[in-house]
Write a protein that holds these residues in place. Structure first.
Motif, PDB file in Angstrom:
ATOM      1  N   UNK A  34      -1.846 -10.288  33.631  1.00 26.79           N
ATOM      2  CA  UNK A  34      -2.301  -9.669  32.382  1.00 26.79           C
ATOM      3  C   UNK A  34      -1.855  -8.221  32.345  1.00 26.79           C
ATOM      4  N   UNK A  35      -1.572  -7.754  31.155  1.00 26.91           N
ATOM      5  CA  UNK A  35      -1.210  -6.361  30.972  1.00 26.91           C
ATOM      6  C   UNK A  35      -1.897  -5.865  29.712  1.00 26.91           C
ATOM      7  N   UNK A  36      -2.631  -4.775  29.846  1.00 23.56           N
ATOM      8  CA  UNK A  36      -3.407  -4.221  28.756  1.00 23.56           C
ATOM      9  C   UNK A  36      -2.755  -2.931  28.269  1.00 23.56           C
ATOM     10  N   UNK A  37      -2.544  -2.826  26.982  1.00 25.68           N
ATOM     11  CA  UNK A  37      -2.052  -1.594  26.370  1.00 25.68           C
ATOM     12  C   UNK A  37      -3.220  -0.977  25.603  1.00 25.68           C
ATOM     13  N   UNK A  38      -3.462   0.306  25.844  1.00 27.07           N
ATOM     14  CA  UNK A  38      -4.590   0.968  25.190  1.00 27.07           C
ATOM     15  C   UNK A  38      -4.145   2.290  24.587  1.00 27.07           C
ATOM     16  N   UNK A  39      -4.582   2.513  23.343  1.00 31.88           N
ATOM     17  CA  UNK A  39      -4.388   3.800  22.688  1.00 31.88           C
ATOM     18  C   UNK A  39      -5.718   4.522  22.787  1.00 31.88           C
ATOM     19  N   UNK A  40      -5.736   5.652  23.478  1.00 38.21           N
ATOM     20  CA  UNK A  40      -6.962   6.391  23.744  1.00 38.21           C
ATOM     21  C   UNK A  40      -6.847   7.771  23.107  1.00 38.21           C
TER      22      UNK A  40
ATOM     23  N   UNK B 292       1.329   5.863  32.122  1.00 41.30           N
ATOM     24  CA  UNK B 292       1.149   6.701  30.944  1.00 41.30           C
ATOM     25  C   UNK B 292       2.425   6.578  30.122  1.00 41.30           C
ATOM     26  N   UNK B 293       2.377   5.769  29.063  1.00 43.97           N
ATOM     27  CA  UNK B 293       3.573   5.512  28.256  1.00 43.97           C
ATOM     28  C   UNK B 293       3.867   6.634  27.268  1.00 43.97           C
ATOM     29  N   UNK B 294       2.825   7.244  26.721  1.00 38.28           N
ATOM     30  CA  UNK B 294       3.007   8.332  25.759  1.00 38.28           C
ATOM     31  C   UNK B 294       1.813   9.269  25.830  1.00 38.28           C
ATOM     32  N   UNK B 295       2.074  10.546  25.576  1.00 37.50           N
ATOM     33  CA  UNK B 295       1.022  11.558  25.587  1.00 37.50           C
ATOM     34  C   UNK B 295       1.384  12.640  24.588  1.00 37.50           C
ATOM     35  N   UNK B 296       0.491  12.935  23.679  1.00 40.51           N
ATOM     36  CA  UNK B 296       0.684  13.992  22.684  1.00 40.51           C
ATOM     37  C   UNK B 296      -0.646  14.695  22.455  1.00 40.51           C
ATOM     38  N   UNK B 297      -0.580  16.009  22.205  1.00 43.30           N
ATOM     39  CA  UNK B 297      -1.783  16.744  21.842  1.00 43.30           C
ATOM     40  C   UNK B 297      -1.569  17.395  20.484  1.00 43.30           C
TER      41      UNK B 297
ATOM     42  N   UNK C 121      -1.589   3.963  27.217  1.00 43.64           N
ATOM     43  CA  UNK C 121      -1.687   3.569  28.614  1.00 43.64           C
ATOM     44  C   UNK C 121      -1.367   2.089  28.752  1.00 43.64           C
ATOM     45  N   UNK C 122      -0.630   1.738  29.780  1.00 47.87           N
ATOM     46  CA  UNK C 122      -0.449   0.340  30.159  1.00 47.87           C
ATOM     47  C   UNK C 122      -1.195   0.137  31.466  1.00 47.87           C
TER      48      UNK C 122
ATOM     49  N   UNK D 194     -11.246  -1.788  35.253  1.00 51.40           N
ATOM     50  CA  UNK D 194     -11.856  -1.679  33.923  1.00 51.40           C
ATOM     51  C   UNK D 194     -11.325  -0.433  33.223  1.00 51.40           C
ATOM     52  N   UNK D 195     -11.021  -0.580  31.950  1.00 50.35           N
ATOM     53  CA  UNK D 195     -10.504   0.542  31.171  1.00 50.35           C
ATOM     54  C   UNK D 195     -11.507   1.693  31.157  1.00 50.35           C
TER      55      UNK D 195
END
Length: 101
Positions: free
Chosen positions: A3-9, A43-48, A57-58, A64-65
């Motif tokens: 399993x692979x989880x992609x999350x936008x945080x 960490x696939x992408x990071x912006x401020x 995040x992958x 647990x996320x």
């Protein structure tokens, strides 16, 4: 089965203050990479954008996320507070860095 989880945080500083300067963002990125490495995540992408940070995040779903995010927020807060930069010190009082959400 894999399993692979992609999350936008989205992480928001306390009181949604505008503290994400370039040096704060660089410190946040460094801490995020360290935590992701520790938890076998990427960490696939990071912006401020001044008052918040977006992360993509992958995660291999073996952690647990919520635990991953808690570790990220804790390490970032400790590192940024330790720097004692004026833009953070003047905008955020007390010990907290992140909004509790």
């Amino acid at each position: 089965m894999v399993y692979q989880l992609h999350a936008h945080i989205v992480l928001i500083p306390r009181y949604r203050r505008n503290v994400m300067t370039e040096r704060v963002s660089d410190e946040i990125r460094s801490a995020l990479i360290e935590v992701c490495t520790r938890f076998d995540s990427t960490l696939d992408a990071f912006e401020t954008d001044g008052d918040h940070a977006h992360l993509l995040i992958t995660n291999a779903a073996k952690v647990a996320l919520s635990r991953l995010v808690m570790s990220m927020k804790t390490l970032i807060a400790m590192r940024v507070r330790a720097k004692n930069w004026p833009e953070v010190r003047e905008a955020l009082w007390g010990q907290h860095f992140w909004s509790p959400s």
